[in-house]
Design a protein around this motif. Structure first.
Motif, mmCIF file in Angstrom:
data_model
loop_
_atom_site.group_PDB
_atom_site.id
_atom_site.type_symbol
_atom_site.label_atom_id
_atom_site.label_comp_id
_atom_site.label_asym_id
_atom_site.label_seq_id
_atom_site.Cartn_x
_atom_site.Cartn_y
_atom_site.Cartn_z
ATOM 1 N N ASN A 118 37.735 37.298 52.952
ATOM 2 C CA ASN A 118 38.324 38.389 52.180
ATOM 3 C C ASN A 118 37.209 39.099 51.410
ATOM 4 N N GLU B 33 37.231 40.985 49.009
ATOM 5 C CA GLU B 33 37.452 41.039 47.562
ATOM 6 C C GLU B 33 36.958 39.780 46.857
ATOM 7 N N SER C 153 37.190 46.333 47.755
ATOM 8 C CA SER C 153 38.565 46.342 48.250
ATOM 9 C C SER C 153 38.842 47.697 48.891
ATOM 10 N N ARG C 154 40.014 47.835 49.513
ATOM 11 C CA ARG C 154 40.356 49.102 50.160
ATOM 12 C C ARG C 154 40.523 50.218 49.120
ATOM 13 N N ASN C 155 40.793 49.846 47.866
ATOM 14 C CA ASN C 155 40.971 50.848 46.818
ATOM 15 C C ASN C 155 39.665 51.202 46.109
ATOM 16 N N LEU D 129 35.700 51.269 47.350
ATOM 17 C CA LEU D 129 34.705 51.026 48.391
ATOM 18 C C LEU D 129 33.262 51.230 47.919
ATOM 19 N N LYS E 105 30.987 48.526 48.910
ATOM 20 C CA LYS E 105 30.720 48.438 50.360
ATOM 21 C C LYS E 105 29.465 49.229 50.702
#
Length: 397
Positions: free
Chosen positions: A255, A257, A267-269, A271, A274
């Protein structure tokens, strides 16, 4: 669990991940799960204790002396037993020095692993309800179980065998049966002929109470002509005792996160981190640090099944470039590949890396780097000819 691989100790493919995550999950469900695997020369353990030294394993013509070291699988209460013997501890690889050069005595090495499971259980005074073996290296486990039953031992133990890939079957000369203390009848139902070979995978299928594989789709696929690599009929014969169970992912490990192997989590909210990981990956790989360049990652075994015949081109036409060279020369992209495997693929990738500044190759097993590639890449490349399940797609998703 009897296996030749288990993350984080030894890994060449998805087998290692499945053994670890399945064992951990079963442990959380209050099952007493224990794993046996070889103590390879490269295995690193932070905390362990030797529980047995000088155990004797009768291998027919000879007797092997083994020691067992105990540790605990990270994030669980699952005990891991590492089998120490010179056949494993004095070799540099799992199956061979390179994927295309398997050790000639692999039949003996992994027969020793399978038989040790029973001697270990007896010495622990812990007889399992189920002995679950994985792929061809432990395909003889159920055959040994049947031999022990003839001596009124392990009568309540059932054998489960999981096929992770029918493309790897463990075939050896039928004369190799003598040093592993088994007869032809104990390994295969078919009568031995002049050209017959020991087939570890077929032995696991025929001798086990239940056979599973890594997805429902693959279970149907390998029962069709050609797709089971010659094992279609034995699989059909298992009927209801052959089941496809979809591989899962251990989200405590994969995961983004919470992944402890990443310097930053995302997280997808959110980035932002990333892109930081992408920069770290580019820097670690010696590639141009540029967020605008598409970064493609690839992690896995360097074998023809994974599409490297097309990626590297192994044809006689030396003027014809493979897909990697075409892509790297004609697109503004970067490619990072992590894995080990067949010698010709490793040599070809090293050669390509020298002339393509936007290609980086890591010929090693590095679990932390695998996580960074999954997290930091923009795209994941997986041009496999077939995939029994394909854990890397799920990691990427």
């Amino acid at each position: 669990m009897v296996s030749s691989e288990c993350t984080p100790y030894a890994k060449s493919g998805g087998l290692a991940d499945v053994v670890a995550s399945l064992s951990r999950q079963l442990g959380e469900m209050n099952f007493d799960v224990r794993i046996l695997l070889p103590y390879y020369s490269f295995v690193e353990i932070k905390s362990s204790r030797q529980i047995f030294s000088g155990l004797k394993i009768n291998m027919g013509f000879d007797e092997e002396t083994v020691s067992l070291t105990e540790t605990t699988l990270k994030g669980s209460n699952v005990k891991v037993y590492l089998l120490e013997n010179k056949l494993f501890s004095e070799r540099s690889g799992i199956y061979g020095n390179h994927g295309s050069h398997n050790y000639r005595d692999n039949y003996y090495r992994f027969a020793l692993l399978s038989k040790t499971a029973f001697v270990l259980s007896q010495n622990l005074k812990w007889i399992p309800d189920i002995i679950h073996s994985h792929d061809w290296p432990t395909g003889l486990t159920a055959a040994y179980l049947n031999e022990y039953r003839k001596r009124d031992l392990f009568l309540d133990t059932l054998a489960v065998f999981t096929i992770h890939n029918t493309g790897y079957q463990g075939t050896f000369s039928k004369y190799d049966l003598h040093p592993i203390d088994l007869t032809w009848e104990s390994v295969h139902s078919k009568k031995a002929g002049f050209k017959d070979q020991i087939n570890f995978l077929r032995s696991g299928i025929e001798n086990s109470s239940s056979v599973t594989t890594v997805s429902p789709g693959y279970a149907e696929e390998i029962k069709t002509r050609g797709q089971g690599h010659g094992l279609e009929n034995p699989l059909i014969d298992k009927k209801e005792s052959f089941t496809g169970i979809l591989n899962g992912v251990d989200y405590s490990e994969w995961n983004p996160e919470t992944d402890s192997l990443l310097e930053y989590n995302f997280s997808r909210n959110n980035l932002i981190n990333k892109w930081k990981l992408k920069e770290i990956l580019q820097k670690k790989s010696g590639l141009e640090i540029n967020p605008a360049i598409a970064l493609i990652g690839m992690v896995g075994r360097l074998v023809d099944q994974k599409g490297f015949g097309e990626l590297c081109d192994n044809s006689s036409d030396s003027k014809k470039p493979g897909a990697i060279e075409e892509i790297c020369r004609n697109r503004e992209i970067q490619i990072i590949i992590l894995g080990t495997g067949e010698r010709w693929i490793e040599k070809k990738l090293v050669s390509l890396e020298k002339k393509l500044p936007n290609l980086k190759v890591f010929l090693e097993f590095d679990n932390s780097l695998a996580h960074l590639i999954e997290a930091g890449s923009d795209f994941f490349l997986m041009p496999s000819k077939y995939e029994p399940c394909g854990l890397n797609q799920i990691y990427s998703l």
